[in-house]
Each structure stands twice: as C-alpha cells, then as structure tokens.
Design a protein around this motif. Sequence first.
Motif, PDB file in Angstrom:
ATOM      1  N   GLU A 122     -34.776-156.197  58.179  1.00 29.61           N
ATOM      2  CA  GLU A 122     -35.397-156.444  59.480  1.00 29.61           C
ATOM      3  C   GLU A 122     -36.183-155.218  59.955  1.00 29.61           C
ATOM      4  O   GLU A 122     -37.247-155.351  60.565  1.00 29.61           O
ATOM      5  N   GLN A 123     -35.659-154.039  59.665  1.00 32.57           N
ATOM      6  CA  GLN A 123     -36.389-152.823  60.050  1.00 32.57           C
ATOM      7  C   GLN A 123     -37.772-152.780  59.405  1.00 32.57           C
ATOM      8  O   GLN A 123     -38.744-152.324  60.027  1.00 32.57           O
ATOM      9  N   GLY A 124     -37.850-153.241  58.174  1.00 37.01           N
ATOM     10  CA  GLY A 124     -39.136-153.228  57.475  1.00 37.01           C
ATOM     11  C   GLY A 124     -40.222-153.986  58.212  1.00 37.01           C
ATOM     12  O   GLY A 124     -41.411-153.657  58.096  1.00 37.01           O
ATOM     13  N   LYS A 125     -39.836-154.991  58.979  1.00 33.67           N
ATOM     14  CA  LYS A 125     -40.807-155.777  59.740  1.00 33.67           C
ATOM     15  C   LYS A 125     -41.362-154.996  60.940  1.00 33.67           C
ATOM     16  O   LYS A 125     -42.354-155.417  61.541  1.00 33.67           O
ATOM     17  N   CYS A 126     -40.724-153.882  61.269  1.00 32.15           N
ATOM     18  CA  CYS A 126     -41.120-153.091  62.437  1.00 32.15           C
ATOM     19  C   CYS A 126     -41.931-151.859  62.053  1.00 32.15           C
ATOM     20  O   CYS A 126     -42.252-151.029  62.914  1.00 32.15           O
ATOM     21  N   ARG A 127     -42.273-151.746  60.791  1.00 34.91           N
ATOM     22  CA  ARG A 127     -42.887-150.518  60.273  1.00 34.91           C
ATOM     23  C   ARG A 127     -44.154-150.116  61.034  1.00 34.91           C
ATOM     24  O   ARG A 127     -44.457-148.933  61.168  1.00 34.91           O
ATOM     25  N   ASN A 128     -44.889-151.081  61.531  1.00 37.36           N
ATOM     26  CA  ASN A 128     -46.165-150.780  62.177  1.00 37.36           C
ATOM     27  C   ASN A 128     -46.072-150.625  63.690  1.00 37.36           C
ATOM     28  O   ASN A 128     -47.100-150.480  64.355  1.00 37.36           O
ATOM     29  N   GLU A 129     -44.855-150.661  64.237  1.00 37.66           N
ATOM     30  CA  GLU A 129     -44.717-150.442  65.676  1.00 37.66           C
ATOM     31  C   GLU A 129     -45.051-148.989  66.001  1.00 37.66           C
ATOM     32  O   GLU A 129     -44.637-148.070  65.305  1.00 37.66           O
ATOM     33  N   ALA A 130     -45.798-148.799  67.069  1.00 34.83           N
ATOM     34  CA  ALA A 130     -46.338-147.464  67.365  1.00 34.83           C
ATOM     35  C   ALA A 130     -45.453-146.658  68.314  1.00 34.83           C
ATOM     36  O   ALA A 130     -45.688-145.463  68.501  1.00 34.83           O
ATOM     37  N   ASP A 131     -44.433-147.295  68.898  1.00 32.76           N
ATOM     38  CA  ASP A 131     -43.591-146.577  69.850  1.00 32.76           C
ATOM     39  C   ASP A 131     -42.158-147.092  69.754  1.00 32.76           C
ATOM     40  O   ASP A 131     -41.845-147.923  68.897  1.00 32.76           O
ATOM     41  N   TYR A 132     -41.305-146.585  70.633  1.00 31.51           N
ATOM     42  CA  TYR A 132     -39.879-146.936  70.603  1.00 31.51           C
ATOM     43  C   TYR A 132     -39.556-147.989  71.664  1.00 31.51           C
ATOM     44  O   TYR A 132     -38.506-147.963  72.295  1.00 31.51           O
ATOM     45  N   LEU A 133     -40.478-148.943  71.835  1.00 29.13           N
ATOM     46  CA  LEU A 133     -40.321-149.947  72.874  1.00 29.13           C
ATOM     47  C   LEU A 133     -40.305-151.369  72.328  1.00 29.13           C
ATOM     48  O   LEU A 133     -40.164-152.314  73.090  1.00 29.13           O
ATOM     49  N   GLY A 134     -40.458-151.531  71.011  1.00 25.87           N
ATOM     50  CA  GLY A 134     -40.540-152.857  70.424  1.00 25.87           C
ATOM     51  C   GLY A 134     -39.197-153.331  69.891  1.00 25.87           C
ATOM     52  O   GLY A 134     -38.137-153.147  70.523  1.00 25.87           O
ATOM     53  N   ASP A 178     -45.239-138.769  67.241  1.00 27.82           N
ATOM     54  CA  ASP A 178     -45.450-138.502  65.815  1.00 27.82           C
ATOM     55  C   ASP A 178     -45.443-139.771  64.960  1.00 27.82           C
ATOM     56  O   ASP A 178     -45.303-139.678  63.738  1.00 27.82           O
ATOM     57  N   ASN A 179     -45.552-140.938  65.583  1.00 21.63           N
ATOM     58  CA  ASN A 179     -45.557-142.202  64.832  1.00 21.63           C
ATOM     59  C   ASN A 179     -44.416-142.221  63.804  1.00 21.63           C
ATOM     60  O   ASN A 179     -44.624-142.410  62.604  1.00 21.63           O
ATOM     61  N   ARG A 180     -43.193-142.087  64.270  1.00 22.53           N
ATOM     62  CA  ARG A 180     -42.062-141.772  63.403  1.00 22.53           C
ATOM     63  C   ARG A 180     -41.308-142.973  62.849  1.00 22.53           C
ATOM     64  O   ARG A 180     -40.372-142.801  62.056  1.00 22.53           O
ATOM     65  N   ILE A 181     -41.652-144.173  63.236  1.00 23.95           N
ATOM     66  CA  ILE A 181     -40.849-145.309  62.777  1.00 23.95           C
ATOM     67  C   ILE A 181     -40.824-145.435  61.255  1.00 23.95           C
ATOM     68  O   ILE A 181     -39.738-145.622  60.673  1.00 23.95           O
ATOM     69  N   PRO A 182     -41.953-145.324  60.539  1.00 27.87           N
ATOM     70  CA  PRO A 182     -41.871-145.387  59.065  1.00 27.87           C
ATOM     71  C   PRO A 182     -40.942-144.318  58.484  1.00 27.87           C
ATOM     72  O   PRO A 182     -40.166-144.599  57.559  1.00 27.87           O
ATOM     73  N   GLU A 183     -40.978-143.108  59.050  1.00 24.07           N
ATOM     74  CA  GLU A 183     -40.094-142.045  58.578  1.00 24.07           C
ATOM     75  C   GLU A 183     -38.637-142.375  58.858  1.00 24.07           C
ATOM     76  O   GLU A 183     -37.759-142.162  58.003  1.00 24.07           O
ATOM     77  N   MET A 184     -38.352-142.904  60.037  1.00 26.82           N
ATOM     78  CA  MET A 184     -36.971-143.250  60.379  1.00 26.82           C
ATOM     79  C   MET A 184     -36.435-144.354  59.470  1.00 26.82           C
ATOM     80  O   MET A 184     -35.257-144.331  59.084  1.00 26.82           O
ATOM     81  N   ILE A 185     -37.286-145.298  59.119  1.00 27.08           N
ATOM     82  CA  ILE A 185     -36.867-146.351  58.184  1.00 27.08           C
ATOM     83  C   ILE A 185     -36.534-145.747  56.829  1.00 27.08           C
ATOM     84  O   ILE A 185     -35.518-146.097  56.207  1.00 27.08           O
ATOM     85  N   ARG A 186     -37.362-144.819  56.351  1.00 28.66           N
ATOM     86  CA  ARG A 186     -37.079-144.151  55.073  1.00 28.66           C
ATOM     87  C   ARG A 186     -35.762-143.381  55.144  1.00 28.66           C
ATOM     88  O   ARG A 186     -34.977-143.374  54.175  1.00 28.66           O
ATOM     89  N   GLN A 187     -35.512-142.743  56.264  1.00 29.99           N
ATOM     90  CA  GLN A 187     -34.270-141.984  56.412  1.00 29.99           C
ATOM     91  C   GLN A 187     -33.053-142.903  56.430  1.00 29.99           C
ATOM     92  O   GLN A 187     -32.019-142.585  55.820  1.00 29.99           O
ATOM     93  N   HIS A 188     -33.152-144.012  57.113  1.00 27.78           N
ATOM     94  CA  HIS A 188     -32.062-144.996  57.089  1.00 27.78           C
ATOM     95  C   HIS A 188     -31.805-145.463  55.653  1.00 27.78           C
ATOM     96  O   HIS A 188     -30.647-145.601  55.228  1.00 27.78           O
ATOM     97  N   GLN A 189     -32.878-145.730  54.921  1.00 32.40           N
ATOM     98  CA  GLN A 189     -32.727-146.194  53.542  1.00 32.40           C
ATOM     99  C   GLN A 189     -32.047-145.134  52.681  1.00 32.40           C
ATOM    100  O   GLN A 189     -31.221-145.457  51.815  1.00 32.40           O
TER     101      GLN A 189
END
Length: 246
Positions: A122-134, A178-189
């Motif tokens: 499910e996180q993968g579907k959020c990769r393009n979210e630009a902020d921490y509000l989605g 810093d547009n960090r969601i892709p990085e946070m997903i990688r860290q979770h993985q």
Amino acid sequence: MYSKTNRNRPLTADEIYDRILDRIIKLELEPGQLISENQMAKDYGVSRSVIRTAFTRLRQIRFIEIYPQRGTYVSLIDLDHISDLLILRTAVEKEVIYEIFKFLGPETRADLVSRLEKNMKEQGKCRNEADYLGCFPELDSEFHKIMVDVVGRGTVMRMLDDSMLHVTRWKCFDVAFDNRIPEMIRQHQAILDAIKAGNPYEAQERLADHLETVTSIADRAIDKYPSYFRSYEQKSPRLMVLGGGK
C-alpha cells in the motif's frame, strides 16, 4: 469558517483544541505566527473562554506560547527537542525489534512479515505524494504499530503520544521540504528485509537510520525558513551514535 456547517450546537473546547492542534501540526498555522483569542472565537463561532481553555491545553504540550501584553504565538520548531524525542523513540523501537526476535516463534514472525509486506504494498501507491498530508502518514504509522503491537508494547508508545505530536509536525515540514516519501518507503523496506533475513542487528540499524531525520537537513531547513525554528545545536558524533543516528 472552520466549524462544520451542519452542526446544531457550538463546538466544545475539546473539539476546538483538536482542530487548532491539527492546523498547527499541518503547518496551516505557521511556527511563530500570532494567533488571537478574538479571531479564533470568530472563526469557530464560540466564546473567548472556550478558546482560552483550548489555548491552555495547547500551551501545556508546548504548541503555543502566551506572552502577557504581547499575544499568543504558535511555538517555533525546536530541533533539539525533536532530536531528543527521536532518540527516545529509537530506543523503544530497537527494543521492539529485539523482542520480535527474542520472543516470537516462527509462525508469529511469519505472520508479522506478511502484515508488513501488505502494508508495504500500500505504501508503494503513495510514492508520488509530495507531502505528509495524504495516504502515506497512516501507512507510515501502521508499519511501526504492527511491530510495536505484536510484542505488546503499545502502552509504552501511548505514553509518548503528546510529545510525539512534535515529531509529527516536524514530519509535515521535513517530508515536503525534501520530498522524502520515496526515501521513507525504501527505509521501511530495508527494515522489513532485515527482519525477513533474520538479522536483528541490521533491522535495528536500518530503523535508527530511518528515524534520525534531523541532522541531514537541519542547516538547509533553517537557512530557508529561519523564522520557523528555535536556535539549534548539532549533537556531537558520540551523542548521535548513542542515539542510533548516522
């Protein structure tokens, strides 16, 4: 303006508190911004005494500062305080990972991995979210909660709830900055991969990397938004190592 249009009763002080807190955390009310009882009372259609009660609670958890004869201001982001909170959270969640490997049998651990994998999908579907509000924030919280709950440490984390709201506000800034969601997903993985590989030390290290979010961007953030932050003192390398940082 901010109250619901279909209500037949005024908002309570608790509801006002929740709404103002939410606006502060999401940076709709910016750090250092002057806010007034009169304007808030008008916005929410309630008396000043109701706003005053909400303000008192917000002050108790350090989200506003009240200066007699000067006014009420949204508290600045205190990166030293955020760093300390992240060290505390890292210590708790490192213990959670230790207990996952110490106390969970193979079947329970396999079920844990399955639940984390579902969350990651499910996180993968959020990769393009630009902020921490989605959609991502809920999945981010769920990822950590799955691990915490499986070893019965939810009560420990709830003890930190009010304090960790400051970390949430920092995330609302940090992720968008810093547009960090892709990085946070990688860290979770990476955390999940280490658990799947049966490597508790690696899982703890990847967790520490994931939670240490201040050091790498503090100077740039302060340079760009100096009015948002209290003065900040970088921790020594020794303290960062003890805290699980890089």
